[in-house]
Design an enzyme around this catalytic site. Structure first.
Site, PDB file in Angstrom:
ATOM      1  N   VAL A  96       0.842  -1.207   0.000  1.00  0.00           N
ATOM      2  CA  VAL A  96       0.000   0.000   0.000  1.00  0.00           C
ATOM      3  C   VAL A  96       0.872   1.250   0.000  1.00  0.00           C
ATOM      4  O   VAL A  96       0.551   2.238  -0.670  1.00  0.00           O
ATOM      5  CB  VAL A  96      -0.962  -0.011   1.199  1.00  0.00           C
ATOM      6  CG1 VAL A  96      -1.877   1.214   1.151  1.00  0.00           C
ATOM      7  CG2 VAL A  96      -1.797  -1.281   1.208  1.00  0.00           C
ATOM      8  N   ASP A  97       1.970   1.239   0.724  1.00  0.00           N
ATOM      9  CA  ASP A  97       2.894   2.371   0.687  1.00  0.00           C
ATOM     10  C   ASP A  97       3.434   2.592  -0.722  1.00  0.00           C
ATOM     11  O   ASP A  97       3.559   3.735  -1.180  1.00  0.00           O
ATOM     12  CB  ASP A  97       4.057   2.140   1.648  1.00  0.00           C
ATOM     13  CG  ASP A  97       3.718   2.487   3.080  1.00  0.00           C
ATOM     14  OD1 ASP A  97       2.948   3.437   3.294  1.00  0.00           O
ATOM     15  OD2 ASP A  97       4.215   1.808   3.991  1.00  0.00           O
TER      16      ASP A  97
END
Length: 381
Positions: A169-170
């Site tokens: 997700v980062d």
């Protein structure tokens, strides 16, 4: 730099850990002058995130997202350092930050304050859950994967929810941030006005759910964990061979017919239960039994070679070393070496974006230590 896509763009990077640094590294690869602001002494959190470390003792996590940058150490709680940070921000084209919502405003470095003094500024904020109702929530990747639904569709049906093997997700948020920044810069080219770019990790994940997200939003279906199987395609999974698994990604009827021919069951492609993809999805359990029976007779490497030669997407399950070795064999040149000040190199994954006229450049290794501010800085005076 005139021979780069983004030179002489000035990017002041207040971000740390992964999403923000990944976005600014992508900009730096294409010529942006990225100045990373770090805490005196300790620097970015990921400088201490190890093992693993490389031969020079540097944390490989920090190295992965900080090449082509220079670093300055500023204590934003010190009035003199804060004044220097403000001066740098007002000289920048882009500011990137991922503090908790409200922190930069309290420091006098918020978007409204800086853009009032520099209307051309593009100001990118990256948060976990946005600046509204989720402003106080911590934005850790594992947490986002959990509450954002990704873990609910990852893992075996009868097992516990699983996270992805990387802080996915980062990375996604960093990609969305870089796209947003470039779009804002294009708008500035036309109008002379900068703007604010807001990225949050939860929205980034929801957007990246693509077909699984639309299954819910458009179809009213809540997807569930299916292991390595695909909800809409069959066979699209791992199947055991004589030694270990092979990945089959059969995306159309032609590929399925070729698969059946190679494994010695050509008649399957003509059977009603397997002739089309919807039929194969409906009868995936029956198909799985037949595939396992045939593929278990020979090693995965043999099947992968024959299936690939027949145009069937298939391959062995590599570890990370095997993945890089495959890319090397295919001529993709997956790594680059950058020199450190002491002359020793650091080897990193290259930028995957290929530009014919202004390709990515690889000039400097990630800064070994949080730097000390010396004014004037080249490109910032």
């Amino acid at each position: 730099m005139s021979d780069t896509a983004l030179g002489p763009l000035r990017v002041l990077d207040f971000s740390r850990v992964l999403a923000g640094p990944f976005a600014t590294m992508l900009l730096a690869d294409f010529g942006a002058n990225v100045l990373k602001v770090e805490r005196p002494g300790t620097g970015d959190d990921t400088r201490s995130w190890g093992p693993p470390y490389d031969a020079s003792g540097q944390a490989t996590y920090f190295q992965s997202v900080n090449r082509n940058k220079t670093s300055v150490a500023l204590d934003l709680g010190d009035p003199d350092d804060l004044a220097q940070a403000r001066a740098l921000a007002l000289a920048a084209d882009v500011v990137v930050e991922n503090f908790r919502p409200g922190v930069m405003d309290r420091l006098g470095l918020g978007p409204d304050t800086l853009r009032a003094a520099n209307p051309r500024l593009v100001y990118c904020s990256i948060t976990g859950f946005g600046s509204g109702g989720g402003a106080a929530l911590p934005g850790y990747d594992l947490l986002i994967q959990a509450v954002g639904g990704l873990m609910s569709i990852t893992g075996e049906p009868d097992g516990e929810p699983q996270k992805a093997g990387v802080a996915l997700v980062d990375v996604l948020a960093g990609l969305f941030a870089s796209v947003g920044i470039l779009a804002a810069l294009r708008h500035r080219d036309r109008t002379g006005e900068g703007q604010r770019v807001e990225i949050d990790l939860l929205s980034s994940l929801l957007a990246a759910l693509v077909n699984q997200g639309s299954a819910y939003t458009s179809g009213g279906t809540v997807p569930a964990r299916m292991g390595n199987r695909h909800p809409s395609i069959a066979p699209y999974e791992l199947v055991p061979c004589a030694d270990h698994e092979i990945a089959l990604a059969v995306g159309n009827d032609r590929q399925f017919a070729a698969l059946c021919e190679v494994i010695g069951l050509p008649e399957l492609a003509g059977q009603d239960r397997f002739a089309t993809n919807p039929a194969r999805v409906e009868h995936r359990a029956e198909l799985r039994v037949l595939l396992e029976e045939q593929l278990s007779r020979r090693p995965a490497a043999d099947w992968a070679a024959e299936l690939s030669a027949a145009g069937v997407p298939a391959g062995e399950v590599n570890d990370i070393a095997g993945a890089f070795a495959l890319a090397e064999r295919l001529g993709l040149n997956p790594t680059v070496e950058l020199p450190r000040p002491d002359g020793t190199p650091v080897r990193l994954t290259r930028n995957p974006i290929g530009l014919s006229a202004t390709p990515a450049r690889y000039e400097t290794a990630p800064p070994a230590d949080p730097g000390q501010l010396v004014l004037p800085l080249p490109g910032w005076d």
